[in-house]
Design a protein around this motif. Structure first.
Motif, PDB file in Angstrom:
ATOM      1  N   THR A  29      -4.828   6.184  11.318  1.00 59.65           N
ATOM      2  CA  THR A  29      -4.221   6.456  10.020  1.00 59.65           C
ATOM      3  C   THR A  29      -2.849   5.788   9.975  1.00 59.65           C
ATOM      4  O   THR A  29      -2.272   5.444  11.018  1.00 59.65           O
ATOM      5  CB  THR A  29      -4.041   7.966   9.790  1.00 59.65           C
ATOM      6  N   GLY A  30      -2.339   5.628   8.772  1.00 63.99           N
ATOM      7  CA  GLY A  30      -1.004   5.065   8.630  1.00 63.99           C
ATOM      8  C   GLY A  30       0.029   5.901   9.363  1.00 63.99           C
ATOM      9  O   GLY A  30       0.964   5.366   9.969  1.00 63.99           O
ATOM     10  N   ALA A  31      -0.147   7.226   9.334  1.00 68.31           N
ATOM     11  CA  ALA A  31       0.797   8.119  10.017  1.00 68.31           C
ATOM     12  C   ALA A  31       0.800   7.857  11.517  1.00 68.31           C
ATOM     13  O   ALA A  31       1.866   7.833  12.157  1.00 68.31           O
ATOM     14  CB  ALA A  31       0.433   9.577   9.736  1.00 68.31           C
ATOM     15  N   GLN A  32      -0.381   7.645  12.091  1.00 62.42           N
ATOM     16  CA  GLN A  32      -0.466   7.364  13.526  1.00 62.42           C
ATOM     17  C   GLN A  32       0.195   6.033  13.868  1.00 62.42           C
ATOM     18  O   GLN A  32       0.851   5.902  14.909  1.00 62.42           O
ATOM     19  CB  GLN A  32      -1.933   7.357  13.965  1.00 62.42           C
ATOM     20  N   ALA A  58      13.468   0.688   6.678  1.00 56.59           N
ATOM     21  CA  ALA A  58      12.459  -0.213   7.249  1.00 56.59           C
ATOM     22  C   ALA A  58      11.169  -0.161   6.433  1.00 56.59           C
ATOM     23  O   ALA A  58      10.537  -1.195   6.180  1.00 56.59           O
ATOM     24  CB  ALA A  58      12.193   0.156   8.702  1.00 56.59           C
ATOM     25  N   LEU A  59      10.785   1.027   6.001  1.00 53.30           N
ATOM     26  CA  LEU A  59       9.571   1.158   5.188  1.00 53.30           C
ATOM     27  C   LEU A  59       9.727   0.452   3.847  1.00 53.30           C
ATOM     28  O   LEU A  59       8.776  -0.149   3.332  1.00 53.30           O
ATOM     29  CB  LEU A  59       9.234   2.639   4.976  1.00 53.30           C
ATOM     30  N   ARG A  60      10.931   0.514   3.280  1.00 53.18           N
ATOM     31  CA  ARG A  60      11.164  -0.194   2.014  1.00 53.18           C
ATOM     32  C   ARG A  60      11.002  -1.698   2.190  1.00 53.18           C
ATOM     33  O   ARG A  60      10.552  -2.392   1.282  1.00 53.18           O
ATOM     34  CB  ARG A  60      12.558   0.132   1.468  1.00 53.18           C
ATOM     35  N   ASP A  69       4.325   6.507  -2.208  1.00 50.37           N
ATOM     36  CA  ASP A  69       3.886   5.385  -1.374  1.00 50.37           C
ATOM     37  C   ASP A  69       3.776   5.805   0.084  1.00 50.37           C
ATOM     38  O   ASP A  69       2.831   5.429   0.792  1.00 50.37           O
ATOM     39  CB  ASP A  69       4.874   4.216  -1.482  1.00 50.37           C
ATOM     40  N   ASP A  70       4.744   6.585   0.538  1.00 51.95           N
ATOM     41  CA  ASP A  70       4.775   7.027   1.931  1.00 51.95           C
ATOM     42  C   ASP A  70       3.565   7.906   2.241  1.00 51.95           C
ATOM     43  O   ASP A  70       2.879   7.716   3.251  1.00 51.95           O
ATOM     44  CB  ASP A  70       6.072   7.786   2.198  1.00 51.95           C
ATOM     45  N   VAL A  71       3.288   8.854   1.365  1.00 53.32           N
ATOM     46  CA  VAL A  71       2.152   9.763   1.571  1.00 53.32           C
ATOM     47  C   VAL A  71       0.843   8.984   1.557  1.00 53.32           C
ATOM     48  O   VAL A  71      -0.038   9.191   2.406  1.00 53.32           O
ATOM     49  CB  VAL A  71       2.140  10.871   0.494  1.00 53.32           C
ATOM     50  N   ASP A  72       0.697   8.075   0.592  1.00 55.04           N
ATOM     51  CA  ASP A  72      -0.540   7.285   0.491  1.00 55.04           C
ATOM     52  C   ASP A  72      -0.768   6.463   1.749  1.00 55.04           C
ATOM     53  O   ASP A  72      -1.894   6.390   2.266  1.00 55.04           O
ATOM     54  CB  ASP A  72      -0.476   6.353  -0.725  1.00 55.04           C
TER      55      ASP A  72
END
Length: 329
Positions: A29-32, A58-60, A69-72
């Motif tokens: 997953t993206g979280a992992q 960094a995510l931006r 966007d972060d959750v998705d």
């Protein structure tokens, strides 16, 4: 005196880092992916937990902006190839963010405290100063429990980590009776403080503690972005030109520009004019380089060139000699 050394974390250690996934990875997953990248980055950055502002920035850079966007992204299932690409993209984004906005950190390993304790004169002076600060009623006696405040007041600058983040210090204080009733004179205070600090130093030698200082390094990166953005640069020039047109016509152009930058430079990526002596020297160096003949320029094109030249010189100076601004001060 055992002052701690500082390390500038500018992302260099991350640039050579390439993380490969296990061969049996089916998906992540993206979280992992983010957790794995942050763990790898932390290992390369003194073991520090990455500050939230660093991770968000960094995510931006990866166009993951905002809560949705972060959750998705965190929920998304990624193939091994995509996960590997995103993992290393995130590490590169962290490195790029650190290049623009370096962190100033220290690795507390007990050495600063040991140096302090080995120098009897230094330790005696520090103990006396701590005691005096705590003896607010000037009685020559303080509560035994004030030892805790003494250790807290020494702070990271003297090699003592925050108690809430290094709870072993609480055990050391309790072991030496620092939570008991009673009063201490100055010599008794020093006698009790010494073994406590020795044990803290020993504990740090076994378990190093990395800490980020509340210091901003101004290295010209933000100013370069302004110079590279025509709209932003035009806005800055227009504001300075307005100052020039609004009653300051008797002043040299360089004086008007300098006055504007001293008041508004922080928004452009310049250090606050009141930060420290290094900022005064920076302004002196930049404006000393400007041809005095340009100071009386009235032509709009010439004025634009003058402002741009001054901002470019600031960027050059800051890149060569970054300025450290203490955000606590």
């Amino acid at each position: 005196m055992g002052d701690v050394s500082i390390t500038v974390l500018d992302g260099d250690t991350l640039r050579s880092l390439h993380v490969s996934l296990r061969e049996d990875t089916v998906s992540l997953t993206g979280a992992q992916v983010l957790d794995l990248a942050e763990s790898e980055a932390s290992r390369s950055l003194l073991g520090l937990s990455l500050p939230q502002h660093l991770k968000s920035s960094a995510l931006r850079r990866m166009n993951i902006d905002g809560v949705d966007d972060d959750v998705d992204f965190r929920r998304k299932e990624l193939s091994p190839e995509e996960a590997s690409r995103k993992l290393n993209e995130y590490l590169s984004a962290i490195a790029d963010e650190l290049k623009d906005n370096p962190l100033v950190a220290s690795n507390l390993d007990g050495s600063a405290l040991r140096m302090l304790l080995e120098d009897e004169d230094d330790f005696a002076m520090i103990a006396e100063n701590l005691f005096t600060d705590l003896d607010t009623e000037d009685k020559g006696m303080i509560s035994k429990r004030e030892i805790r405040n003494a250790v807290v007041n020494m702070g990271v600058e003297m090699g003592v980590p925050p108690l809430e983040e290094f709870p072993l210090i609480n055990d050391i204080l309790k072991k030496h009776g620092a939570e008991e009733e009673g009063e201490l004179g100055q010599s008794q205070f020093a006698e009790l403080l010494q073994p406590i600090l020795q044990e803290v130093a020993d504990a740090l030698a076994k378990n190093h503690f990395a800490v980020i200082h509340n210091i901003k390094i101004v290295n010209g990166s933000e100013l370069k972005k302004v110079l590279a953005n025509e709209k932003k640069l035009n806005d800055v020039i227009a504001k300075i030109k307005q100052e020039k047109d609004n009653g300051k016509s008797g002043h040299k152009s360089t004086e008007i520009i300098k006055d504007f930058l001293e008041k508004n430079g922080k928004e452009l990526g310049l250090p606050p004019s009141e930060a420290n002596e290094a900022v005064i020297l920076l302004y002196d160096a930049v404006f000393a380089d400007i041809d005095s003949g340009k100071g009386a320029s009235e032509e709009e094109d010439e004025f634009r060139k003058l402002v741009t030249e001054i901002l470019e010189k600031f960027a050059e100076q800051l890149e060569a000699n970054p300025i450290y601004c203490d955000l606590d001060g």
